[in-house]
Scaffold this motif. Structure first.
Motif: not given
Ligand code: ATP
Ligand code: MG
Length: 266
Positions: A55-66, A69-72, A119-121, A166-168
């Motif tokens: 099995r595999a895991l796909l993690i999607v990271l989305q959020g406004m600029d800053a 996403k990178d820090g996470t 995924f970063n975006r 979604f990083l809110h």
């Protein structure tokens, strides 16, 4: 943490989610042990996922600029075995990508079995940035919610577990972070005039995010709204959610192909 998962079929209003929430913790220090515990557990579970290889895991990271996403990625994935992880940033599509359907570049980088892909975006930009900037007609992006659900369903039915975060962050916190990038020479490289322009579209992005979260949270590929004004809490929520989901998979080391008790090493 359950409250952060977007229930499939519900209409999301981001007003209902406090970006500055810190749950039952009051400070980073208070949460530090818990985070450490999650990261150790994540390391153990990744090893199992890799060993099992089914099995595999796909993690999607989305959020406004800053929004972090990178820090996470840096903080939550730091303890993982690099052989088992891929990270893909999704930028403005290049010529070759634009010459294909919008999911072409995405499916190519989904995780191999045994692996975690971050995924970063992601393909969600095609209903976010694309919508906000009118890059395709309304009819086209509207139809994509359904297509994305189909696409994600194909993946989940083929043992790719999907988690979408979604990083809110609040508008004030974004301002603070962008100003910090201007002030701190070590962060100058992070500053982009484009972020200032994108910030002017805050309301349109917020609406686009609400629709993406509402239309595309499914049982097998849920969206999570992560309070992200406090970086330490954001890391804790993301780490804890991944751990919970991996635990739920009941991962097992594979049985050896032959009877190892008979083997003698001479
Ligand atoms: P960082 O700024 O930390 O390097 P980033 O993800 O913000 O990371 P940028 O190159 O600044 O990277 O921005 C990428 C831009 O590409 C974003 O503004 C995003 O909306 C845009 N983008 C991504 N995918 C698409 C797409 N399919 N169509 C149009 N724009 C897209
Ligand atoms: Mg950027």
């Amino acid at each position: 943490m359950k409250g952060l998962r977007v229930k499939p079929g519900t209409k999301v209003s981001l007003d209902d989610y406090d970006p500055a929430d810190t749950g039952r913790y009051r400070s980073a220090e208070e949460a530090a042990d818990k985070l450490r515990e999650h990261l150790d557990e994540l390391d153990r579970l990744q090893n199992l996922l890799y060993a099992e290889g089914r099995r595999a895991l796909l993690i999607v990271l989305q959020g406004m600029d800053a929004s972090g996403k990178d820090g996470t990625i840096r903080h939550v994935m730091s303890g993982l075995n690099p052989q088992g992880v891929t990270v893909t940033p999704f930028k403005v599509p290049n010529d070759e990508e634009r010459a294909h359907d919008y999911l072409w570049r995405v499916h190519k980088v989904t995780p191999r079995y045994g692996q975690i892909a971050i995924f970063n975006r992601s393909h969600y930009e095609d209903v976010l940035a694309v919508r906000v900037h009118d890059l395709v007609p309304r009819k086209v992006w509207k139809n994509r919610y359904k297509q994305i659900n189909f696409f994600e369903r194909i993946l989940t039915e083929n043992e790719v577990v999907i988690l979408k975060f979604f990083l809110h962050i609040s508008r004030d916190e974004q301002k603070r972070r962008l100003e910090e990038r201007l002030r701190d020479p070590k962060r100058h490289w992070k500053f982009s005039q484009k972020d200032v322009e994108e910030r002017r579209h805050w309301a349109a992005y917020r609406k686009a995010y609400e629709d993406a979260l509402s239309e595309c949270s499914s049982k097998r590929a849920p969206w999570y709204v992560v309070p992200a004004d406090h970086k330490w809490y954001r890391n804790l929520v993301v780490a804890e959610t991944i751990v919970e989901v991996l635990r739920g998979l009941d991962l097992k080391y594979p049985e050896p192909a032959e009877d190892l008790s008979q083997i003698v090493i001479d």
